[in-house]
Scaffold this motif. Structure first.
Motif, PDB file in Angstrom:
ATOM      1  N   ARG A 173       9.972  10.636   2.947  1.00  0.00           N
ATOM      2  CA  ARG A 173       9.838  10.123   1.582  1.00  0.00           C
ATOM      3  C   ARG A 173       8.647   9.170   1.429  1.00  0.00           C
ATOM      4  N   PHE A 174       8.439   8.288   2.397  1.00  0.00           N
ATOM      5  CA  PHE A 174       7.318   7.353   2.318  1.00  0.00           C
ATOM      6  C   PHE A 174       5.990   8.105   2.293  1.00  0.00           C
ATOM      7  N   VAL A 175       5.895   9.196   3.039  1.00  0.00           N
ATOM      8  CA  VAL A 175       4.692  10.025   3.013  1.00  0.00           C
ATOM      9  C   VAL A 175       4.405  10.483   1.592  1.00  0.00           C
ATOM     10  N   ARG A 176       5.441  10.985   0.930  1.00  0.00           N
ATOM     11  CA  ARG A 176       5.277  11.440  -0.448  1.00  0.00           C
ATOM     12  C   ARG A 176       4.799  10.321  -1.353  1.00  0.00           C
ATOM     13  N   ASP A 177       5.388   9.133  -1.209  1.00  0.00           N
ATOM     14  CA  ASP A 177       5.047   8.028  -2.098  1.00  0.00           C
ATOM     15  C   ASP A 177       3.612   7.553  -1.879  1.00  0.00           C
ATOM     16  N   VAL A 178       3.178   7.506  -0.621  1.00  0.00           N
ATOM     17  CA  VAL A 178       1.790   7.108  -0.351  1.00  0.00           C
ATOM     18  C   VAL A 178       0.824   8.085  -1.009  1.00  0.00           C
ATOM     19  N   LYS A 180       1.369   9.876  -3.633  1.00  0.00           N
ATOM     20  CA  LYS A 180       1.382   9.686  -5.078  1.00  0.00           C
ATOM     21  C   LYS A 180       0.486   8.507  -5.477  1.00  0.00           C
ATOM     22  N   LEU A 181       0.480   7.464  -4.636  1.00  0.00           N
ATOM     23  CA  LEU A 181      -0.379   6.319  -4.908  1.00  0.00           C
ATOM     24  C   LEU A 181      -1.848   6.632  -4.643  1.00  0.00           C
ATOM     25  N   ALA A 182      -2.101   7.362  -3.552  1.00  0.00           N
ATOM     26  CA  ALA A 182      -3.474   7.620  -3.107  1.00  0.00           C
ATOM     27  C   ALA A 182      -3.578   9.064  -2.630  1.00  0.00           C
ATOM     28  N   PRO A 183      -3.804  10.009  -3.544  1.00  0.00           N
ATOM     29  CA  PRO A 183      -3.795  11.432  -3.191  1.00  0.00           C
ATOM     30  C   PRO A 183      -4.807  11.833  -2.133  1.00  0.00           C
ATOM     31  N   GLY A 184      -5.859  11.046  -1.943  1.00  0.00           N
ATOM     32  CA  GLY A 184      -6.872  11.398  -0.962  1.00  0.00           C
ATOM     33  C   GLY A 184      -6.595  10.912   0.443  1.00  0.00           C
ATOM     34  N   THR A 185      -5.506  10.201   0.636  1.00  0.00           N
ATOM     35  CA  THR A 185      -5.179   9.673   1.959  1.00  0.00           C
ATOM     36  C   THR A 185      -4.733  10.793   2.900  1.00  0.00           C
ATOM     37  N   ARG A 186      -5.142  10.691   4.174  1.00  0.00           N
ATOM     38  CA  ARG A 186      -4.652  11.605   5.204  1.00  0.00           C
ATOM     39  C   ARG A 186      -3.428  10.962   5.861  1.00  0.00           C
ATOM     40  N   ILE A 187      -2.340  11.739   5.976  1.00  0.00           N
ATOM     41  CA  ILE A 187      -1.090  11.218   6.529  1.00  0.00           C
ATOM     42  C   ILE A 187      -0.755  11.936   7.832  1.00  0.00           C
ATOM     43  N   THR A 188      -0.397  11.140   8.829  1.00  0.00           N
ATOM     44  CA  THR A 188       0.166  11.673  10.063  1.00  0.00           C
ATOM     45  C   THR A 188       1.575  11.121  10.186  1.00  0.00           C
TER      46      THR A 188
END
Length: 336
Positions: A173-178, A180-188
């Motif tokens: 869920r936190f991945v999704r929220d980040v 939504k705040l910053a669509p260009g962020t890369r998430i691992t």
């Protein structure tokens, strides 16, 4: 990716986990219990309707005191009576009003945080509708509780980093929220194998085509928006990571688990850690926040009190409280 495919990949992931079991990442208390669950595509498709531990939902708020099984049987979330549903809606309404006041006082516009409390309605769960300015908003107890985390991270780090690693992310869920705040962020995203399975089911539905499962020994690409990686493959990540986040997960780890992750973060050159965890241990084997092993390479930049969490045990569906433990939000920086 459908659930049958993910369950097949999960079987191979578990075998790979066993081959890498002695590196320090494994928590036998958590991982061993979850891996006994018999899984079907229906369960994975609607996993929020079932009671698992450690995936982001809580006994008190989401399952009304029904505890996850320790015998390998998967329990369904109980259906609510009309009275329970009315009480639950009132609780959510009160929580929402409190959140509105807090964000308003902090100067965070509703258009920023309202999307974070919305439910995706893709994996089941207890969902309710709030009416905001005449518009229906689908929410859950979980979405309202977790939504502030991404905003807290943004405030603590003075912006959303371009590349974020979350360790211990539940179902994602936190991945999704980040994003939504910053669509260009890369998430691992990194967690134990069972949670990787549920996060893969959730995130591939919310972000179709954007998720790479780094579950085998093939090279990890540096192009995916979201990479889901098991702990033993952290060292194989080929791109830089600005910050690591952890919410109420380090607090459950033993010293060897914390040392494993600290070494991995240092080797990856992760400059910042933002985490929220209990200040003092609760269960046997846990480590006080000030004694986390990676403090030899990371130092505290800021710290603040977040909440006082009740110590509680559930017996026959009844909560028995015994004191409390402070939760602390902290930013750690890599020592120069």
């Amino acid at each position: 990716m459908d659930s049958a495919y993910l369950i097949h990949r999960y079987s191979d992931l578990c075998a790979e986990a066993d081959r890498n079991a002695d590196l320090g990442w494994r928590s036998f208390r958590e991982d061993g219990q979850k891996r006994r669950f018999p899984l079907t595509a229906e369960i994975i498709d609607r996993f929020a309707d079932y009671i698992f531990g450690g995936i982001g939902f809580e006994v008190r708020n989401d399952f009304f005191g029904l505890m996850p099984s320790t015998e390998g049987a998967i329990l369904r979330r109980p259906e609510l009576s009309d009275e329970q549903r009315s009480q639950h809606l009132q609780t959510l309404s009160d929580l929402f009003r409190s959140m509105w006041s807090a964000f308003n006082a902090a100067g965070v516009a509703p258009k920023t945080w309202l999307p974070l409390i919305t439910a995706d309605n893709v994996v089941g769960g207890l969902l309710l509708t709030l009416t905001i300015d005449g518009q229906p908003l689908l929410v859950s107890s979980h979405t309202i509780r977790v939504a502030p985390r991404a905003l807290m991270m943004r405030a603590a780090l003075k912006g959303v980093p371009s590349s974020v690693l979350e360790i211990g992310g539940g179902h994602g869920r936190f991945v999704r929220d980040v994003l939504k705040l910053a669509p260009g962020t890369r998430i691992t995203y990194c967690d134990l194998p069972f949670n990787l399975l549920l996060a893969a089911r959730y995130l591939t539905r919310v972000f179709p085509g954007d998720v790479h499962l780094a579950w085998d020994n093939t090279p990890i690409p540096d192009t995916a928006r979201i990479t889901i990686v098991p702990p033993w493959r952290l060292a194989d990540i080929p791109y830089s990571i600005d910050a690591c986040c952890n919410f109420l997960s380090f607090q459950h780890m033993q010293a060897d688990n914390l040392a494993f992750y600290g070494t991995a973060l240092h080797q990856l050159g992760v400059r910042s850690i933002y985490h929220v965890n209990r200040l003092t241990p609760y269960h046997d084997g846990e480590v006080a926040l000030d004694d986390y092993p990676f403090r030899d390479v990371y130092e505290t930049e800021s710290r603040r009190f977040v909440a006082s969490a009740s110590k509680s045990h559930w017996i026959d569906g009844q909560e028995h409280k015994s004191g409390s433990v402070d939760q602390i939000a902290e930013v750690l920086r890599l020592k120069q």
